[in-house]
Enzyme design. Structure first.
Site, mmCIF file in Angstrom:
data_model
loop_
_atom_site.group_PDB
_atom_site.id
_atom_site.type_symbol
_atom_site.label_atom_id
_atom_site.label_comp_id
_atom_site.label_asym_id
_atom_site.label_seq_id
_atom_site.Cartn_x
_atom_site.Cartn_y
_atom_site.Cartn_z
ATOM 1 N N HIS A 1 11.630 -2.448 -43.362
ATOM 2 C CA HIS A 1 11.796 -1.779 -42.068
ATOM 3 C C HIS A 1 10.767 -2.260 -41.043
ATOM 4 O O HIS A 1 11.101 -2.533 -39.900
ATOM 5 C CB HIS A 1 11.680 -0.269 -42.264
ATOM 6 C CG HIS A 1 12.090 0.529 -41.067
ATOM 7 N ND1 HIS A 1 13.307 0.370 -40.437
ATOM 8 C CD2 HIS A 1 11.443 1.497 -40.378
ATOM 9 C CE1 HIS A 1 13.399 1.211 -39.419
ATOM 10 N NE2 HIS A 1 12.281 1.897 -39.360
ATOM 11 N N ASP B 1 15.476 -3.682 -45.589
ATOM 12 C CA ASP B 1 15.183 -2.377 -45.007
ATOM 13 C C ASP B 1 15.939 -1.277 -45.755
ATOM 14 O O ASP B 1 17.168 -1.274 -45.781
ATOM 15 C CB ASP B 1 15.575 -2.393 -43.527
ATOM 16 C CG ASP B 1 15.132 -1.154 -42.760
ATOM 17 O OD1 ASP B 1 14.663 -0.189 -43.401
ATOM 18 O OD2 ASP B 1 15.262 -1.161 -41.528
ATOM 19 N N SER C 1 13.317 1.038 -34.748
ATOM 20 C CA SER C 1 13.611 2.248 -35.496
ATOM 21 C C SER C 1 14.166 3.311 -34.541
ATOM 22 O O SER C 1 15.187 3.083 -33.912
ATOM 23 C CB SER C 1 12.351 2.719 -36.220
ATOM 24 O OG SER C 1 12.662 3.635 -37.226
#
Length: 822
Positions: free
Chosen positions: A798, A766, A675
């Site tokens: 995600h 995601d 991320s």
């Protein structure tokens, strides 16, 4: 990227937590994580592989390896399997067992990875706790845990005499409610989809609460499906018809917006109450359809008056922006009269008064955020957390505050109640002092017997600690030991004693029992006892590997303090350094580990995945750059507007710090992150192209200009790129000028300099950082001739945390790093 809030280095390397409060990262406090392939006869998956030496187009092929690489996969997968099999203690409850008060019953919820089933096993293990006059404590454990197959959640009643078990359906079947007594199933109810959908068990909207006499349960579930048009051979059919009626089909109807990442396909959370004697279910009336409901609790019962429910409500008048890991979504506490609870006094009221009494009351109108409500044991006040600093600034997570309001003696909620600050937002603490509140959860019963002291877990720099908070005076005390660098988490209270777990990057979680040895006006002194318990256990091989490691928490001075506008941003940040404790002439290769968010934190708790990487012969540098949780609000707010520069420089400063100390070989440095940690990793290999031998990213933010039009949190792009003013300039239709700035802040702006071999691990489902972001960047690298490998997990979001995906991810990271960093 907004990730679980506590990027703990969790047992699954998640944002855990994650969890979490926290968005995905490779370790995270409110947190997430990041499936190589298995070399067994039955491969865990077929991966999408893109290598610079192969065809320029992507194609589906089995991963091919030479004999040497096959041996690496075999040996590393065997080791990772041993780490993965370690069980985790998720929750615990205690209940008084005898009138003498010397003993109590405890129940522990345990989970363990089941790779073949691609699920986590849930188990219950019980124990009897006996305490002696010399403060010794004995846990008498049940001989075996009991597996809870198909269980979505379970909640004991306050007395411990009943247990609610909820089984959510995987299709359109009814939701199953079971009420268990001490020895048998007492009641079973099936609630059809026409009443409500699955019960929320997500840890955020989730709320299940027993009333005081244990006859009613309030809970949050998906509202029933709206009616949809029916079509047949002649076109539209009027009226309702069965879904499977011959010669017709159900249309899709109007699209319903959801709360983003992990909530796709989930209907609006709504409030319900079930009577466990009759099985009757009532939807709570009077709540606006614009409110999403969560975290419900029962208000104290006032004799002769109606009983109320208190819940958290999130308004969604316009678009629903992603809420997972995002504490910057405004919310408030509301009260509403509960069904089934009509008192005799209310029966005598006029119809107009009853209707007036049915109105939903906003209890926290003067504050932008209120959640995790808890009533004091005497029912005189209501305490809650607030993320107002997050809401007001736009940062997805920030420093919490704690507040209380007085609860009226007549039990009737008041919309104008005075909100008292118990713990304000801490801007910048002096060294060694309380840095502020960072809580990802609160116990359902966090109170000591004095009725005003709460026990909480909170981030404190790079550790998680246990705190006691006097909600009347605002005094905060450090309960867990503060001299070991370990992280602590409270599981439950046993009267005025604490059942907790502690761990470190090199120590698996151990259970501890704490008691207040001495109470003084200045501070409280807590003593801690070791608890012999059967969970979690690890093999002798794992224990031996971990015993060869050591860790420390380093303070890293800020390099360019002249650029810092606040005192908090000038203070040193931290990094957790894990290394071998054996004297060697050469340094082990170094892996730099970067959490997501960016406003989460990697804590010094045990992570199976990071321990696996350490056991392969790597040192770890786990960096909590400025902007992380746990260091005060000024340090956190120094990052928005400076992503891609301040955070990158902090990581490079931390690396140079360990190089200067002779702890790292500059030619053998790997970097990994997910991320926003992937954002940093991609920036680092572009801005410092000669620094890193190899890299791995999980769902990385590579191009903000591309992401802003596809993510569930486009406001995050604006706030992190522009700073706090980005909250007001956010738009669904960014201008060319805004897109240019977003591109300039992105790793893609440095892609022409990248030469580091990079592994991409991407979740096809995601919604936070859609797969196109990482895939586009990987294709550009491949076009440049950079060695690239891409694995796409078709069913992961995600947080690539499905057991097989998590396993394959870290196995591939280990093999990829061995290939380029030996």
């Amino acid at each position: 990227m907004a990730s679980l809030r506590m990027t703990t280095i969790t047992s699954e390397w998640r944002v855990s937590s994650l969890l979490a409060r926290f968005p995905p990262s490779f370790s995270a406090r409110r947190s997430t994580p990041l499936r190589p392939f298995s070399v067994s006869a039955r491969s865990l998956s077929t991966s999408l592989v893109m290598a610079s030496c192969g065809s320029s187009s992507m194609k589906e092929v089995p991963l091919g390896i030479d004999p040497a690489m096959e041996e690496t996969y075999a040996s590393q997968s065997k080791l990772l399997k041993e780490f993965t099999s370690i069980a985790s203690i998720d929750k615990a409850w205690t209940f008084k067992r005898d009138s003498g008060g010397k003993g109590s019953q405890a129940m522990f919820s345990i989970s363990q990875t089941n790779l073949l089933a691609n699920k986590r096993r849930k188990q219950i293990l019980s124990a009897h706790i006996s305490k002696e006059s010399d403060h010794s404590v004995n846990f008498q454990w049940a001989p075996f845990p009991i597996e809870m197959m198909g269980v979505s959640t379970m909640v004991p009643s306050p007395s411990g005499s009943k247990l609610l078990v909820v089984r959510n359906p995987e299709n359109e079947s009814p939701t199953q409610f079971e009420i268990w007594g001490p020895s048998q199933l007492e009641k079973e109810f099936n609630v059809p989809q026409s009443v409500h959908g699955s019960v929320y068990t997500d840890g955020w909207f989730e709320g299940i609460s027993w009333n005081s006499d244990e006859t009613l349960i309030a809970y949050v579930a998906e509202e029933p499906s709206p009616s949809k048009p029916t079509f047949g051979g002649l076109g539209y059919k009027k009226g309702d018809s069965a879904d499977k009626e011959s010669g017709s089909w159900k249309g899709l109807g109007e699209w319903e917006e959801h709360w983003g990442e992990t909530y796709a396909g989930k209907r609006q959370p709504a409030l319900f109450v079930i009577n466990i004697e009759s099985g009757e279910v009532h939807a709570v009336e009077g709540i606006s359809k614009s409110l999403s409901i969560g975290q419900v609790i029962w208000a104290p019962l006032a004799e002769g008056f109606s009983q109320y429910l208190v819940f958290v409500g999130w308004s969604s008048e316009t678009r629903k922006l992603g809420i997972k890991y995002c504490y910057n979504r405004p919310c408030a506490l509301y009260a509403v009269r509960a069904p089934f609870c009509e008192s005799k006094a209310n029966e005598l009221q006029s119809k107009s008064n009853v209707n007036e009494d049915s109105t939903v009351v906003n209890l926290t109108q003067s504050i932008s955020s209120a959640f995790f409500p808890r009533f004091s044991p005497d029912g005189k006040f209501l305490v809650f957390l607030s993320a107002k600093s997050s809401v007001d600034s736009g940062a997805h997570s920030a420093t919490d505050s704690l507040h209380r309001i007085a609860w009226p003696t007549d039990g009737k909620p008041c919309p104008s109640a005075n909100i008292v600050d118990v713990i304000p937002v801490m801007m910048c603490a002096e060294d060694g002092y309380f840095p502020g509140l960072y809580c990802s959860s609160i116990l359902s019963n966090p109170w000591l017997s004095d009725g005003c002291t709460m026990i909480l877990s909170s981030a404190w720099h790079s550790t998680q600690v246990i705190l006691s908070v006097d909600v009347l005076s605002g005094n905060v005390s450090h309960v867990s030991p503060n001299d070991s660098g370990f992280s602590w988490n409270v599981l439950t209270l046993d009267g005025d004693n604490i059942v907790a777990v502690c761990s470190s990057p090199i120590d698996i979680p151990e259970m501890k029992y704490g008691w207040l040895a001495e109470k003084t006006t200045a501070s409280d002194s807590w003593s801690w006892l070791d608890v012999s318990n059967p969970i979690p256990r690890c093999s002798e091989k794992i224990r031996s590997l971990l015993s060869s490691l050591q860790f420390s928490i380093m303070k890293i001075p800020v390099k360019d303090v002249s650029d810092c506008l606040t005192k908090g941003s000038r203070k040193p940040f931290e990094a957790i350094f894990v290394s071998s404790n054996k004297k060697n002439d050469t340094c082990d290769p170094l892996i730099v580990v970067l959490h997501g968010g960016p406003h989460s934190v990697s804590s010094s708790s045990f992570s199976k995945n990071l321990a696996f990487l350490s056991s392969l012969g790597y040192s770890l540098l786990i960096v909590n750059y400025r902007g992380s949780l746990g260091f005060g609000e000024e340090a956190l707010q120094s990052l928005p507007g400076k992503i891609g520069s301040q955070d990158v420089n902090d990581v490079l400063t931390a690396i140079d710090h360990v190089i200067d100390m002779g702890l790292c070989d500059p030619s053998k440095i790997a970097v990994v992150g997910g991320s926003h940690g992937g954002f940093l990793t991609s920036h680092l290999i572009g801005q410092a192209p000669d620094k890193f031998a190899v890299a791995a990213v999980r769902n990385p933010v590579c191009n903000l200009a591309l992401m802003v039009g596809t993510t569930d949190i486009p406001d995050w792009c604006f706030v992190e790129a522009y700073g706090s003013q980005g909250k007001n300039s956010f738009t669904e239709a960014p201008s060319a000028e805004q897109l240019t700035l977003l591109h300039s802040k992105s790793p893609v702006s440095h892609i022409h300099k990248v030469k580091t071999p990079t592994l991409f691990l991407l979740g096809a489902q995601d919604l936070r950082v859609p797969v196109s972001n990482g895939l586009h960047y990987a294709r550009e690298l491949k076009e440049k001739g950079v060695e690239v490998k891409v694995i796409i997990f078709p069913n992961d979001v995600h947080a690539i945390e499905r057991p097989q995906s998590d396993f394959e991810s870290f196995l591939n990271i280990g093999v990829w790093f061995k290939k380029y960093c030996e």
